[in-house]
Design a protein around this motif. Structure first.
Motif, PDB file in Angstrom:
ATOM      1  N   UNK A   1     -35.210  36.374 -98.743  1.00  0.00           N
ATOM      2  CA  UNK A   1     -36.444  36.853 -98.094  1.00  0.00           C
ATOM      3  C   UNK A   1     -36.209  37.083 -96.604  1.00  0.00           C
ATOM      4  N   UNK A   2     -35.527  36.125 -95.969  1.00  0.00           N
ATOM      5  CA  UNK A   2     -35.248  36.255 -94.533  1.00  0.00           C
ATOM      6  C   UNK A   2     -34.272  37.393 -94.284  1.00  0.00           C
ATOM      7  N   UNK A   3     -33.260  37.523 -95.125  1.00  0.00           N
ATOM      8  CA  UNK A   3     -32.310  38.631 -94.980  1.00  0.00           C
ATOM      9  C   UNK A   3     -33.019  39.973 -95.066  1.00  0.00           C
ATOM     10  N   UNK A   4     -33.949  40.102 -96.011  1.00  0.00           N
ATOM     11  CA  UNK A   4     -34.719  41.346 -96.141  1.00  0.00           C
ATOM     12  C   UNK A   4     -35.498  41.644 -94.870  1.00  0.00           C
ATOM     13  N   UNK A   5     -36.068  40.597 -94.277  1.00  0.00           N
ATOM     14  CA  UNK A   5     -36.845  40.771 -93.045  1.00  0.00           C
ATOM     15  C   UNK A   5     -35.962  41.163 -91.864  1.00  0.00           C
ATOM     16  N   UNK A   6     -34.723  40.669 -91.850  1.00  0.00           N
ATOM     17  CA  UNK A   6     -33.823  40.945 -90.724  1.00  0.00           C
ATOM     18  C   UNK A   6     -33.187  42.329 -90.798  1.00  0.00           C
ATOM     19  N   UNK A   7     -33.131  42.911 -91.979  1.00  0.00           N
ATOM     20  CA  UNK A   7     -32.596  44.265 -92.086  1.00  0.00           C
ATOM     21  C   UNK A   7     -31.141  44.315 -92.479  1.00  0.00           C
ATOM     22  N   UNK A   8     -30.559  45.510 -92.418  1.00  0.00           N
ATOM     23  CA  UNK A   8     -29.239  45.757 -92.994  1.00  0.00           C
ATOM     24  C   UNK A   8     -28.044  45.281 -92.153  1.00  0.00           C
ATOM     25  N   UNK A   9     -28.277  44.708 -90.999  1.00  0.00           N
ATOM     26  CA  UNK A   9     -27.145  44.303 -90.164  1.00  0.00           C
ATOM     27  C   UNK A   9     -26.673  42.882 -90.440  1.00  0.00           C
TER      28      UNK A   9
ATOM     29  N   UNK B   1     -23.022  37.006 -84.047  1.00  0.00           N
ATOM     30  CA  UNK B   1     -23.346  35.610 -84.307  1.00  0.00           C
ATOM     31  C   UNK B   1     -24.825  35.313 -84.084  1.00  0.00           C
ATOM     32  N   UNK B   2     -25.437  35.977 -83.133  1.00  0.00           N
ATOM     33  CA  UNK B   2     -26.854  35.766 -82.855  1.00  0.00           C
ATOM     34  C   UNK B   2     -27.730  36.066 -84.065  1.00  0.00           C
ATOM     35  N   UNK B   3     -27.370  37.061 -84.824  1.00  0.00           N
ATOM     36  CA  UNK B   3     -28.128  37.406 -86.030  1.00  0.00           C
ATOM     37  C   UNK B   3     -27.984  36.313 -87.099  1.00  0.00           C
ATOM     38  N   UNK B   4     -26.808  35.726 -87.185  1.00  0.00           N
ATOM     39  CA  UNK B   4     -26.593  34.606 -88.107  1.00  0.00           C
ATOM     40  C   UNK B   4     -27.467  33.424 -87.684  1.00  0.00           C
ATOM     41  N   UNK B   5     -27.521  33.143 -86.385  1.00  0.00           N
ATOM     42  CA  UNK B   5     -28.363  32.049 -85.880  1.00  0.00           C
ATOM     43  C   UNK B   5     -29.844  32.326 -86.139  1.00  0.00           C
TER      44      UNK B   5
END
Length: 90
Positions: free
Chosen positions: A30-38, A60-64
């Motif tokens: 669900x969170x991955x979907x919200x964050x988008x394709x990157x 790394x910021x996107x992973x955090x």
């Protein structure tokens, strides 16, 4: 995209049921979907007290951010620079 290994300290995580792990996977997706394709989750390895996750992400910021939004710890995030395997020796 760069590849990352995320180490998540989660005491007794290895004792979670299949249903609990399914719920955690659903939350992560669900969170991955919200964050988008990157950012993309590749797979995770569950041990007694840790989960090791492999992700592709723009940085790394996107992973955090995924960790913060999902509520899962990200105690250590390491960028993968090389992959070796038995065939590397040939």
């Amino acid at each position: 995209m760069p590849k990352f290994v995320i180490e998540r300290d989660m005491p007794a995580v290895g004792k979670l049921s299949a249903s609990d792990l399914r719920g955690a996977s659903q939350k992560s997706c669900e969170v991955l979907d919200a964050l988008g394709p990157k950012i993309q989750w590749i797979q995770s390895y569950v041990t007694d007290d840790k989960i090791y996750c492999v992700y592709y992400a723009a940085d790394e910021g996107l992973v955090r951010r995924h960790a913060e939004m999902s509520g899962f710890p990200a105690n250590r995030i390491s960028q993968v620079h090389s992959v070796i395997e038995p065939a590397t020796a040939e």
